[in-house]
Motif scaffolding. Structure first.
Motif, PDB file in Angstrom:
ATOM      1  N   ASP A 309     -10.790 -13.286   3.332  1.00 49.70           N
ATOM      2  CA  ASP A 309      -9.896 -13.781   4.385  1.00 49.70           C
ATOM      3  C   ASP A 309      -8.511 -14.106   3.831  1.00 49.70           C
ATOM      4  OD1 ASP A 309     -11.753 -13.556   6.465  1.00 49.70           O
ATOM      5  OD2 ASP A 309     -12.662 -15.477   5.955  1.00 49.70           O
ATOM      6  N   ALA A 310      -8.458 -14.633   2.602  1.00 46.94           N
ATOM      7  CA  ALA A 310      -7.163 -14.888   1.968  1.00 46.94           C
ATOM      8  C   ALA A 310      -6.421 -13.569   1.747  1.00 46.94           C
ATOM      9  CB  ALA A 310      -7.353 -15.626   0.647  1.00 46.94           C
ATOM     10  N   HIS A 311      -7.144 -12.560   1.268  1.00 52.95           N
ATOM     11  CA  HIS A 311      -6.555 -11.235   1.068  1.00 52.95           C
ATOM     12  C   HIS A 311      -6.039 -10.676   2.389  1.00 52.95           C
ATOM     13  CE1 HIS A 311      -7.094  -6.806   1.280  1.00 52.95           C
ATOM     14  NE2 HIS A 311      -6.504  -6.818   0.092  1.00 52.95           N
ATOM     15  N   ALA A 312      -6.863 -10.749   3.433  1.00 54.19           N
ATOM     16  CA  ALA A 312      -6.468 -10.192   4.733  1.00 54.19           C
ATOM     17  C   ALA A 312      -5.261 -10.921   5.306  1.00 54.19           C
ATOM     18  CB  ALA A 312      -7.643 -10.264   5.701  1.00 54.19           C
ATOM     19  N   LEU A 313      -5.204 -12.235   5.119  1.00 52.89           N
ATOM     20  CA  LEU A 313      -4.088 -13.010   5.650  1.00 52.89           C
ATOM     21  C   LEU A 313      -2.765 -12.588   5.019  1.00 52.89           C
ATOM     22  CD1 LEU A 313      -2.856 -15.333   7.264  1.00 52.89           C
ATOM     23  CD2 LEU A 313      -3.526 -16.878   5.413  1.00 52.89           C
ATOM     24  N   LEU A 314      -2.729 -12.455   3.704  1.00 54.51           N
ATOM     25  CA  LEU A 314      -1.470 -12.092   3.046  1.00 54.51           C
ATOM     26  C   LEU A 314      -1.100 -10.642   3.326  1.00 54.51           C
ATOM     27  CD1 LEU A 314       0.862 -13.011   1.409  1.00 54.51           C
ATOM     28  CD2 LEU A 314      -0.430 -12.601  -0.696  1.00 54.51           C
ATOM     29  N   VAL A 315      -2.078  -9.753   3.403  1.00 55.50           N
ATOM     30  CA  VAL A 315      -1.782  -8.364   3.776  1.00 55.50           C
ATOM     31  C   VAL A 315      -1.170  -8.315   5.172  1.00 55.50           C
ATOM     32  CG1 VAL A 315      -2.842  -6.163   4.403  1.00 55.50           C
ATOM     33  CG2 VAL A 315      -3.465  -7.268   2.258  1.00 55.50           C
ATOM     34  N   HIS A 316      -1.748  -9.072   6.094  1.00 55.26           N
ATOM     35  CA  HIS A 316      -1.219  -9.142   7.455  1.00 55.26           C
ATOM     36  C   HIS A 316       0.207  -9.664   7.441  1.00 55.26           C
ATOM     37  CE1 HIS A 316      -2.034 -10.550  11.873  1.00 55.26           C
ATOM     38  NE2 HIS A 316      -1.114  -9.613  11.790  1.00 55.26           N
ATOM     39  N   ALA A 317       0.458 -10.704   6.629  1.00 49.39           N
ATOM     40  CA  ALA A 317       1.801 -11.273   6.535  1.00 49.39           C
ATOM     41  C   ALA A 317       2.800 -10.258   5.977  1.00 49.39           C
ATOM     42  CB  ALA A 317       1.770 -12.522   5.664  1.00 49.39           C
ATOM     43  N   LEU A 318       2.383  -9.506   4.964  1.00 47.14           N
ATOM     44  CA  LEU A 318       3.277  -8.512   4.373  1.00 47.14           C
ATOM     45  C   LEU A 318       3.540  -7.353   5.335  1.00 47.14           C
ATOM     46  CD1 LEU A 318       1.864  -8.464   0.743  1.00 47.14           C
ATOM     47  CD2 LEU A 318       4.087  -9.356   1.471  1.00 47.14           C
ATOM     48  N   ASP A 319       2.544  -6.998   6.123  1.00 48.56           N
ATOM     49  CA  ASP A 319       2.752  -5.977   7.147  1.00 48.56           C
ATOM     50  C   ASP A 319       3.781  -6.458   8.172  1.00 48.56           C
ATOM     51  OD1 ASP A 319       0.952  -4.257   5.981  1.00 48.56           O
ATOM     52  OD2 ASP A 319      -0.720  -4.810   7.297  1.00 48.56           O
ATOM     53  N   ALA A 320       3.664  -7.724   8.578  1.00 49.03           N
ATOM     54  CA  ALA A 320       4.623  -8.284   9.531  1.00 49.03           C
ATOM     55  C   ALA A 320       6.024  -8.327   8.928  1.00 49.03           C
ATOM     56  CB  ALA A 320       4.177  -9.687   9.948  1.00 49.03           C
ATOM     57  N   TYR A 321       6.112  -8.666   7.654  1.00 48.17           N
ATOM     58  CA  TYR A 321       7.405  -8.697   6.973  1.00 48.17           C
ATOM     59  C   TYR A 321       8.044  -7.309   6.959  1.00 48.17           C
ATOM     60  CZ  TYR A 321      10.874  -9.816   3.362  1.00 48.17           C
ATOM     61  OH  TYR A 321      12.046 -10.002   2.671  1.00 48.17           O
ATOM     62  N   ARG A 322       7.248  -6.289   6.648  1.00 46.51           N
ATOM     63  CA  ARG A 322       7.789  -4.927   6.608  1.00 46.51           C
ATOM     64  C   ARG A 322       8.251  -4.467   7.992  1.00 46.51           C
ATOM     65  NH1 ARG A 322       8.085  -0.354   3.677  1.00 46.51           N
ATOM     66  NH2 ARG A 322       7.088  -1.261   1.835  1.00 46.51           N
ATOM     67  N   ARG A 323       7.474  -4.780   9.018  1.00 44.56           N
ATOM     68  CA  ARG A 323       7.882  -4.398  10.374  1.00 44.56           C
ATOM     69  C   ARG A 323       9.193  -5.061  10.752  1.00 44.56           C
ATOM     70  NH1 ARG A 323       2.345  -5.163  11.480  1.00 44.56           N
ATOM     71  NH2 ARG A 323       2.794  -7.228  12.348  1.00 44.56           N
ATOM     72  N   GLU A 324       9.367  -6.292  10.333  1.00 47.66           N
ATOM     73  CA  GLU A 324      10.564  -7.053  10.711  1.00 47.66           C
ATOM     74  C   GLU A 324      11.773  -6.643   9.894  1.00 47.66           C
ATOM     75  OE1 GLU A 324      12.633 -10.104  12.900  1.00 47.66           O
ATOM     76  OE2 GLU A 324      10.703  -9.104  13.185  1.00 47.66           O
ATOM     77  N   HIS A 325      11.592  -6.419   8.585  1.00 47.60           N
ATOM     78  CA  HIS A 325      12.727  -6.230   7.684  1.00 47.60           C
ATOM     79  C   HIS A 325      12.839  -4.829   7.099  1.00 47.60           C
ATOM     80  CE1 HIS A 325      13.083 -10.517   8.084  1.00 47.60           C
ATOM     81  NE2 HIS A 325      11.902 -10.717   7.548  1.00 47.60           N
ATOM     82  N   ARG A 326      11.913  -3.931   7.474  1.00 49.07           N
ATOM     83  CA  ARG A 326      11.969  -2.515   7.082  1.00 49.07           C
ATOM     84  C   ARG A 326      11.842  -2.301   5.580  1.00 49.07           C
ATOM     85  NH1 ARG A 326      11.144  -0.477  12.103  1.00 49.07           N
ATOM     86  NH2 ARG A 326      12.663  -1.332  13.568  1.00 49.07           N
ATOM     87  N   THR A 327      11.329  -3.285   4.876  1.00 46.03           N
ATOM     88  CA  THR A 327      11.158  -3.148   3.433  1.00 46.03           C
ATOM     89  C   THR A 327      10.105  -4.138   2.979  1.00 46.03           C
ATOM     90  OG1 THR A 327      12.293  -3.136   1.281  1.00 46.03           O
ATOM     91  CG2 THR A 327      12.927  -4.852   2.850  1.00 46.03           C
ATOM     92  N   ALA A 328       9.621  -3.956   1.760  1.00 48.14           N
ATOM     93  CA  ALA A 328       8.677  -4.908   1.176  1.00 48.14           C
ATOM     94  C   ALA A 328       9.445  -5.888   0.300  1.00 48.14           C
ATOM     95  CB  ALA A 328       7.619  -4.176   0.349  1.00 48.14           C
ATOM     96  N   PRO A 329       8.986  -7.123   0.185  1.00 44.38           N
ATOM     97  CA  PRO A 329       9.664  -8.070  -0.706  1.00 44.38           C
ATOM     98  C   PRO A 329       9.318  -7.780  -2.160  1.00 44.38           C
ATOM     99  CG  PRO A 329       7.708  -9.092   0.208  1.00 44.38           C
ATOM    100  CD  PRO A 329       7.828  -7.730   0.861  1.00 44.38           C
ATOM    101  N   ALA A 330      10.159  -8.258  -3.066  1.00 41.50           N
ATOM    102  CA  ALA A 330       9.860  -8.134  -4.488  1.00 41.50           C
ATOM    103  C   ALA A 330       9.110  -9.360  -4.998  1.00 41.50           C
ATOM    104  CB  ALA A 330      11.154  -7.950  -5.281  1.00 41.50           C
ATOM    105  N   ARG A 331       9.120 -10.408  -4.198  1.00 40.40           N
ATOM    106  CA  ARG A 331       8.539 -11.692  -4.642  1.00 40.40           C
ATOM    107  C   ARG A 331       7.952 -12.414  -3.442  1.00 40.40           C
ATOM    108  NH1 ARG A 331      11.857 -16.562  -4.881  1.00 40.40           N
ATOM    109  NH2 ARG A 331      10.834 -18.228  -6.045  1.00 40.40           N
TER     110      ARG A 331
END
Length: 484
Positions: A309-331
């Motif tokens: 569930d911890a893994h799924a939560l952060l993956v979901h968060a990173l997917d939302a970040y990419r949709r919003e900002h069109r890129t992945a974070p470095a940190r």
């Protein structure tokens, strides 16, 4: 043990200018998005509330177009004037409202609310207001809805047995469209939960905010008029899509995704809790994501996630970040309201590795800390930014305290430090605490330097207060503006 006083973090405003205080930064330089094509040059306001409040509220909003004098001269930095809401100063925007975009709650409806007993009055008020707000929002002529709440309506708030401020049990529904409010409920959270599918955010306002003759409800204090105008107009500007201020970011800094994880009891009254993440970047753009179930540990009585569930939560968060900002974070900087178990830390690290993100910093942020700092003699409380290094992975930070720029301590009670418990390899404690101190200033509901929690957790806590009333399968808004 060691201690140091951190510098007050600067924020960025119009023209990339800097200042430590949001109000002086906006007054001197304008909002951070000044000149941007999508900055709101006018904000179309919808008004909903009792007829006897709407006229007075409109008059006060008209008054706020011009400067409102500072409270006094003794603390000019603590109580500055409000520069007025106009296109050529302050936030460089103007509020637009009209009779066409106004909905009055009828006297008959208000009487029905007043004569209903608790908790029926709260249920009825939410249903009546939601109907009028939807009617106005569906016409799609406004950007933000300003809602004057019923003056005599009593909120029912409280704390659950396990210490989490949450909803508690939710009784059975009275009807298909009117869920009975929980024992620990209030008008703000229930109405927001009912309207999370609207395009336009809502801003709820009490009569005591604009009417000097009305006393605040018991347990609430009233700020000076200029401060109230500041807080309301900054919130409206943000909800209309504006960027009042942002964190500083050097060109050499890694692009960072800030994530806050908090927990709330589900509205069915079960013992399971559910995680929520609030994803931010340096601009303060937030995206709301919901996590999976959590369990209260028998060991520490705190809510925790399984590794998957911890893994799924952060993956979901990173997917939302990419949709919003069109890129992945470095940190990734991840703040959590409970300790990290090995399973949680491993799950979060699995997600970071899966997305090829090298830097993951995790910290448990405690709401209180056993250690305290004192200044000698009769000096005021410790300065905001006082950092006490108690151990290699145990820090105490005064995010509230005396402020040199204000020349006083702005609080009413003795300030308490928050605890920072980093997990795994981390940066220098001073850098870690300085970033967290800066994140306490990313709060669009407050313009003074007295935010205690970083935006990651402050917003996650606000989001969970609303989501507790939403079924797990309900589609919810992804912008934080809909929850604050």
């Amino acid at each position: 043990m060691d201690s140091v006083i951190l510098d007050e973090p600067e924020l960025e405003f119009g023209g990339a200018a800097r200042h430590i205080d949001p109000r002086f930064g906006i007054t001197n330089y304008g909002p951070a998005d000044l000149g941007a094509a999508d900055a709101p040059r006018e904000i179309r306001i919808g008004l909903v509330g009792p007829a006897d409040q709407l006229d007075g509220l409109r008059r006060w909003l008209e008054r706020c177009r011009e400067p409102i004098a500072a409270k006094d001269e003794k603390y000019p930095h603590l109580f500055p004037e409000f520069p007025g809401c106009a296109i050529d100063r302050g936030l460089h925007t103007t509020l637009v409202f009209s009779d066409r975009n106004t909905r009055a709650i009828s006297s008959r409806a208000l009487r029905a609310i007043e004569t209903a007993g608790q908790p029926a009055a709260l249920t009825k008020a939410v249903s009546i207001y939601a109907e009028e707000i939807r009617s106005l929002a569906d016409e799609n002529r406004v950007d933000v809805l300003l809602v004057a709440r019923p003056e005599q309506l009593i909120d029912t708030v409280g704390r659950s047995a396990n210490g989490l401020k949450e909803a508690g049990d939710l009784p059975a529904q009275d009807g298909p469209d009117e869920p009975t409010p929980a024992r620990f409920a209030n008008f703000h959270d229930l109405l927001k939960a009912r309207l999370l599918n609207l395009r336009q955010p809502i801003q709820i306002i009490r009569r005591s905010t604009w009417d000097e003759a009305t006393r605040p409800p018991e347990g609430h204090s009233r700020q000076d008029e200029a401060s109230r105008a500041w807080n309301l107009h900054v919130a409206l500007y943000y909800k209309a899509g504006g960027v009042p201020w942002r964190l500083l970011r050097n060109s050499a800094d890694l692009t960072t995704c800030y994530v806050g994880v908090a927990f709330y009891r589900s509205d069915d009254g079960s013992s399971l809790s559910t995680s929520v993440a609030q994803v931010f970047n340096e601009r303060g753009d937030g995206v709301i994501v919901r996590g999976g179930p959590a369990r209260i540990s028998r060991t520490d009585r705190q809510p925790h996630l399984a590794r998957g569930d911890a893994h799924a939560l952060l993956v979901h968060a990173l997917d939302a970040y990419r949709r919003e900002h069109r890129t992945a974070p470095a940190r990734i900087v991840l703040h959590k309201t409970s300790t990290f178990t090995d399973e949680e830390a491993g799950g979060f690290q699995d997600a970071a590795d899966e997305r090829f993100i090298d830097t993951l910093e995790m910290s448990w942020i405690t709401s209180s800390e056993g250690a305290a700092a004192f200044r000698p003699g009769d000096a005021p409380p410790p300065l905001r930014g006082t950092l006490v290094i108690l151990g290699e992975r145990e820090l105490a930070l005064y995010a509230t305290g005396s402020i040199e720029f204000y020349r006083t301590y702005p609080g009413m009670y003795i300030p308490r430090p928050i605890g920072i418990r980093p997990v795994g390899p981390t940066r220098d404690p001073r850098e870690l605490a300085a970033e967290l101190l800066a994140l306490t200033k990313m709060n669009w509901n407050q313009t003074r330097l007295d935010g205690r929690l970083p935006v990651t957790l402050r917003t996650a806590n606000q989001v969970k207060s609303v989501l507790r009333f939403c079924p797990s399968d309900q589609a919810v808004a992804t912008r934080y503006a809909h929850y604050m």
